[in-house]
Motif scaffolding. Sequence first.
Motif, PDB file in Angstrom:
ATOM      1  N   UNK A 137       0.819  -1.205   0.000  1.00 20.82           N
ATOM      2  CA  UNK A 137       0.000   0.000   0.000  1.00 20.82           C
ATOM      3  C   UNK A 137       0.858   1.262   0.000  1.00 20.82           C
ATOM      4  N   UNK A 138       2.110   1.150  -0.424  1.00 20.48           N
ATOM      5  CA  UNK A 138       3.027   2.286  -0.491  1.00 20.48           C
ATOM      6  C   UNK A 138       3.112   3.046   0.832  1.00 20.48           C
ATOM      7  N   UNK A 139       3.154   2.289   1.932  1.00 23.77           N
ATOM      8  CA  UNK A 139       3.350   2.912   3.233  1.00 23.77           C
ATOM      9  C   UNK A 139       2.110   3.481   3.874  1.00 23.77           C
ATOM     10  N   UNK A 140       0.941   3.358   3.234  1.00 18.73           N
ATOM     11  CA  UNK A 140      -0.273   3.950   3.799  1.00 18.73           C
ATOM     12  C   UNK A 140      -0.870   3.102   4.914  1.00 18.73           C
ATOM     13  N   UNK A 141      -0.581   1.814   4.925  1.00 16.16           N
ATOM     14  CA  UNK A 141      -1.157   0.918   5.920  1.00 16.16           C
ATOM     15  C   UNK A 141      -0.173   0.733   7.064  1.00 16.16           C
ATOM     16  N   UNK A 142      -0.637   1.007   8.285  1.00 21.36           N
ATOM     17  CA  UNK A 142       0.211   0.854   9.468  1.00 21.36           C
ATOM     18  C   UNK A 142      -0.195  -0.323  10.330  1.00 21.36           C
ATOM     19  N   UNK A 143      -1.348  -0.934  10.031  1.00 22.07           N
ATOM     20  CA  UNK A 143      -1.837  -2.050  10.835  1.00 22.07           C
ATOM     21  C   UNK A 143      -2.409  -3.127   9.912  1.00 22.07           C
ATOM     22  N   UNK A 144      -1.938  -4.352  10.100  1.00 24.37           N
ATOM     23  CA  UNK A 144      -2.419  -5.458   9.263  1.00 24.37           C
ATOM     24  C   UNK A 144      -3.888  -5.736   9.546  1.00 24.37           C
ATOM     25  N   UNK A 145      -4.633  -6.065   8.506  1.00 27.28           N
ATOM     26  CA  UNK A 145      -6.053  -6.373   8.655  1.00 27.28           C
ATOM     27  C   UNK A 145      -6.505  -7.198   7.462  1.00 27.28           C
ATOM     28  N   UNK A 146      -7.376  -8.180   7.734  1.00 28.74           N
ATOM     29  CA  UNK A 146      -7.919  -8.979   6.636  1.00 28.74           C
ATOM     30  C   UNK A 146      -8.873  -8.151   5.788  1.00 28.74           C
ATOM     31  N   UNK A 147      -9.249  -6.976   6.270  1.00 27.26           N
ATOM     32  CA  UNK A 147     -10.165  -6.110   5.537  1.00 27.26           C
ATOM     33  C   UNK A 147      -9.442  -5.147   4.600  1.00 27.26           C
ATOM     34  N   UNK A 148      -8.116  -5.157   4.609  1.00 26.51           N
ATOM     35  CA  UNK A 148      -7.366  -4.345   3.659  1.00 26.51           C
ATOM     36  C   UNK A 148      -7.349  -5.052   2.305  1.00 26.51           C
ATOM     37  N   UNK A 149      -7.690  -4.343   1.246  1.00 29.97           N
ATOM     38  CA  UNK A 149      -7.709  -4.999  -0.059  1.00 29.97           C
ATOM     39  C   UNK A 149      -7.469  -3.995  -1.174  1.00 29.97           C
ATOM     40  N   UNK A 150      -7.143  -4.515  -2.333  1.00 26.91           N
ATOM     41  CA  UNK A 150      -6.977  -3.722  -3.541  1.00 26.91           C
ATOM     42  C   UNK A 150      -7.819  -4.351  -4.644  1.00 26.91           C
ATOM     43  N   UNK A 151      -8.510  -3.518  -5.411  1.00 29.20           N
ATOM     44  CA  UNK A 151      -9.373  -3.990  -6.497  1.00 29.20           C
ATOM     45  C   UNK A 151      -8.658  -3.748  -7.825  1.00 29.20           C
ATOM     46  N   UNK A 152      -8.593  -4.798  -8.649  1.00 29.61           N
ATOM     47  CA  UNK A 152      -7.884  -4.706  -9.919  1.00 29.61           C
ATOM     48  C   UNK A 152      -8.738  -5.301 -11.039  1.00 29.61           C
ATOM     49  N   UNK A 153      -8.392  -4.909 -12.275  1.00 24.20           N
ATOM     50  CA  UNK A 153      -8.993  -5.505 -13.464  1.00 24.20           C
ATOM     51  C   UNK A 153      -8.365  -6.878 -13.704  1.00 24.20           C
ATOM     52  N   UNK A 154      -8.872  -7.582 -14.695  1.00 18.65           N
ATOM     53  CA  UNK A 154      -8.350  -8.914 -15.012  1.00 18.65           C
ATOM     54  C   UNK A 154      -6.884  -8.866 -15.405  1.00 18.65           C
ATOM     55  N   UNK A 155      -6.448  -7.748 -16.025  1.00 20.61           N
ATOM     56  CA  UNK A 155      -5.045  -7.616 -16.425  1.00 20.61           C
ATOM     57  C   UNK A 155      -4.197  -6.968 -15.336  1.00 20.61           C
ATOM     58  N   UNK A 156      -4.721  -6.923 -14.110  1.00 14.63           N
ATOM     59  CA  UNK A 156      -4.013  -6.423 -12.928  1.00 14.63           C
ATOM     60  C   UNK A 156      -3.927  -4.899 -12.878  1.00 14.63           C
ATOM     61  N   UNK A 157      -4.642  -4.190 -13.764  1.00 13.09           N
ATOM     62  CA  UNK A 157      -4.671  -2.732 -13.659  1.00 13.09           C
ATOM     63  C   UNK A 157      -5.467  -2.342 -12.419  1.00 13.09           C
ATOM     64  N   UNK A 158      -4.923  -1.465 -11.568  1.00 15.39           N
ATOM     65  CA  UNK A 158      -5.620  -1.125 -10.332  1.00 15.39           C
ATOM     66  C   UNK A 158      -6.820  -0.215 -10.569  1.00 15.39           C
ATOM     67  N   UNK A 159      -7.874  -0.431  -9.778  1.00 14.17           N
ATOM     68  CA  UNK A 159      -9.034   0.460  -9.811  1.00 14.17           C
ATOM     69  C   UNK A 159      -9.160   1.209  -8.493  1.00 14.17           C
TER      70      UNK A 159
END
Length: 256
Positions: A202-224
């Motif tokens: 998360x480029x340093x934005x996350x300071x605490x681990x959580x199963x609720x942290x996620x990133x959404x991407x397209x099929x070709x891995x482009x981030x949304x």
Amino acid sequence: EERASSPPVEVGEPREFVLQPAPQGRAVRCRLTRDKKGMDRGMYPSYFLHLDTEKKVFLLAGRKRKRSKTANYLISSDPTNLSRGGENFIGKLRSNLLGNRFTVFDNGQNPQRGGGGDVGSLRQELAAVVYETNVLGFRGPRRMTVIIPGMNSDNERVPIRPRNASDGLLVRWQNKTLESLIELHNKPPIWNEDSGSYTLNFQGRVTQASVKNFQIVHADDRPLGRCWDIPNGTLMKGRMLESRNHPESNPTGWTR
């Protein structure tokens, strides 16, 4: 890799802003807080969405509905009026009985309640989210699929207005009828031996681990977009939502 900052997002009329696709090429960062204060808010908390800028801009409020058989949330552009009959009622988020499939609707008419006359008055489905158990079971990260309407040549969201239960975002996704739809997934985290957990960058934005942290991407891995926890105490808990590309609109964030 850190991305270059994008120009600030301007909000004219908040009600119109939240229902429009995110500006192309801009980063839209919002803060979602949960309020559990009050007699019954432990069971039926309220949520508030603000644009995360130098000047805090309120966008949406939501609250879990009482006496509903499934998870059901009303979404309003007025934080003081979270009733379905209010003039600032934006839409709702509803889950299935198992709580693993969610759909976001706007404030149009339910076709099962006498709204089948004028197609234009029927409610639109703005997004759907499907949660799946990981092959590792509860020990591993869960999988998430997001289905949203696509865009037409005028950069407008394609309206999805089902007339009955045999149509809709989830039905089309199940039947692999994905014309005019966009299918997204959460980016699979990588096991980190040092921390003994699954991690994402998360480029340093996350300071605490959580199963609720996620990133959404397209099929070709482009981030949304991406979402992560901000620990703010027990009564007011925050989450950051960031979308970098259209066509996602802000009510979609209530499914997170």
